[in-house]
Design a protein around this motif. Sequence first.
Motif, PDB file in Angstrom:
ATOM      1  N   LEU A 412       0.840  -1.193   0.000  1.00  0.00           N
ATOM      2  CA  LEU A 412       0.000   0.000   0.000  1.00  0.00           C
ATOM      3  C   LEU A 412       0.876   1.244   0.000  1.00  0.00           C
ATOM      4  O   LEU A 412       1.951   1.245   0.618  1.00  0.00           O
ATOM      5  N   SER A 602      -4.283   5.226   1.084  1.00  0.00           N
ATOM      6  CA  SER A 602      -5.367   4.511   0.406  1.00  0.00           C
ATOM      7  C   SER A 602      -6.610   4.475   1.292  1.00  0.00           C
ATOM      8  O   SER A 602      -6.506   4.316   2.514  1.00  0.00           O
ATOM      9  N   THR A 630      -9.063   5.293  -7.861  1.00  0.00           N
ATOM     10  CA  THR A 630      -7.827   4.605  -8.236  1.00  0.00           C
ATOM     11  C   THR A 630      -8.193   3.296  -8.934  1.00  0.00           C
ATOM     12  O   THR A 630      -7.644   2.952  -9.975  1.00  0.00           O
ATOM     13  N   ARG A 676     -11.362   1.763  -4.425  1.00  0.00           N
ATOM     14  CA  ARG A 676     -10.170   2.242  -3.709  1.00  0.00           C
ATOM     15  C   ARG A 676      -9.772   3.602  -4.256  1.00  0.00           C
ATOM     16  O   ARG A 676      -9.777   3.826  -5.470  1.00  0.00           O
ATOM     17  N   ASP A 678      -6.556   6.366  -3.778  1.00  0.00           N
ATOM     18  CA  ASP A 678      -5.271   6.775  -3.213  1.00  0.00           C
ATOM     19  C   ASP A 678      -5.195   8.290  -3.288  1.00  0.00           C
ATOM     20  O   ASP A 678      -5.195   8.862  -4.384  1.00  0.00           O
TER      21      ASP A 678
END
Length: 688
Positions: A412, A602, A630, A676, A678
């Motif tokens: 991550l 994230s 993302t 997700r 980021d």
Amino acid sequence: MASSLNVIALVSGGKDSLFSILHCQANGHKVVALANLHPTQSTSDNEDIDSYMYQTVGHSIIPFYEQALEIPLYRQEITGTAVNSSRDYEESAEQEQDETEDLVPLLRQVIDAHPEANAVSTGAILSTYQRTRVESVALRLGLTPLSYLWQYPLLPPYTQSSLLHDMAAVRQEAIIIKTASGGLDESFLGLNVADRKTIVELSTTMARFGEAGNGAIVGEGGEFETLALDGPKPLWKKRIRIEDSMTEVIDGGQTVLKIKASMLEGKDEITGGEESALRIPHLFDEEFWGMLETEEKGDNGQSSTHSDSDLPVTPQQTTAISHDDPSILDNLPRNIFNDTPTVFTYSNLVSNTQPSSSSSPSRQLTKILLRLDHMLKQRNLAKSNINHCTLLLRNMTDFTTLNPVQAISVQLPPATAEQNGAGEIVYVAGQIPLLPAPMTVYTDCGFKGQALLSLQHLWRIGRAKSVKWWTAVVGFIPTSKSPEDHVRIAQDMWKGIHTPIPFSTSDDEIEDEDVDPWDRLNQHRGSIFNDATYRAPIPDNSTISSLPDSISSPIPPCFIAQVESLPRDVDIEWSATGLTSTSITLRRDAKTTITTPTSSRSRFYTLEIRNMADLRLLSKLGDESVVEWTSATLYIGRGFNCDENTGMKLRGVQWIPCKRVWGECGREVKGVLVGRVDREGGEGIDEA
């Protein structure tokens, strides 16, 4: 996997490689050849080359196995060294010869002599290093890798010594031929590791020296190495007897039993055990078996699912959504990519804008893969950089080949450039209820049994990859007459497994006569060997550092999506994404979930789309607002209308058409979004 395979057994002489042959035979396979790699001839007469990959000490005994087992043996010298020392192995043409690659010509030699060979077995127990290397070579040569002892101490009854006791039950004899632990000295050389008294002595000695970690008692940390001399009939036709040997102390206090003379001898009716005594570990872990029993006893056949009043059931709405449905999917983008500083996403690839009905699935897939390959080359990305992909089929009968990779983990991105150790995100491929050994569909206990077994597969992979928390799970079910019952059962099981049954951690009692008198008098508190194998809890609630006051027992969201059919005609498939982070914050309300590893930038979101206006919720979360994805997946159910002016953000989103979709608590919804983000990601989107 074929019902019966012709197996090449990799043998090192150690207890595990010979014991794994018994499991191959117990599962209906035939061992057609033995294969061994050995060190080059040395004037120093040193058998042990300290290979990271292969056991070489005692290799002079290996030729006896051909006659003892009456199975042809093929051998080759080790010419490479441990060049690639990473845990997971990948072949590279740019590096010098790695010792792993010595397996290639050896196995090719066996295949030439036995063209019927289609599998290879290994005795790997806990070593990912060894297992991934054998699998890499096997798959390249078209061989099915078999590792029946893999994770054996983590299987019921969850004790490190279970493997040794199972060897003792079939009367396999394997002596300790080398010690490399501060707690083990030359007095252990020559002892049968499968003898009960030896097991007790190993346990107490390792506890006394603080070396009682997982795998120590079976030598998985390099504490000792063994040499198999005998075993059960009918595998062992003869036994090996050592006539002369000597003890040698080498560097670092290690000791080795140097074998000077040995011979084969016959087996009478008394010597050697029987293969029928071989124990096969129970299929279900205790917590999953307990849940299955609870479900069987408590099932009243009633459904607890709900339907929104704004989703009336009509014949038109129960038809499958397809790519060419103009009322639903035409306005959703295809062949679209999003490039951020952390993740490159290429979603909903198709071979043509309007696929031709005359174009075969294989031709369409070829064009799609060529498009993907071209895009990866433009971005200077290798295929090995792919984290996960989704394949959508109109007809499941077109599905012929699956990549056997089960999980991929990637780092991550840290919250700041100065930070590290944010943990990993683990993408787990869809798990279906296959029996691990024969790879056939589990049919006992109907849908409940399939749901639990495939969920157990997800849990075992999660433990192997150090997952502490799932961001979300999606269960896929096929078309059926009463999907609501299956939705209820699946979601109840998901909730149930997050209310764990306490693991059994009691030690096997050690009888007084098996305890050394010095130990009885001088054993200090805490030095008793804990034989119970530690199994990390999932979920690990200690990782949740911030939780809303309204939530007392956090459970990751569980969604159910109905599709036309599933691989192998199974009843359910689970797909999830896990986190290995040690600190996680969780924010939840009726429709959204936000999971954030505190040391990463994230964030992981879920959204139930009950009304199309719900898509606007993600842009109204303040600091948590989603501007650009993302990566994300949109599961489209009935009633979803992409023509509405919803302000929906599709950057980095792949969409999956489903027949119906259910949110948490069994409520049918128009769609579910799992994604997700980021923070500080890049901008830009183009049509390919």
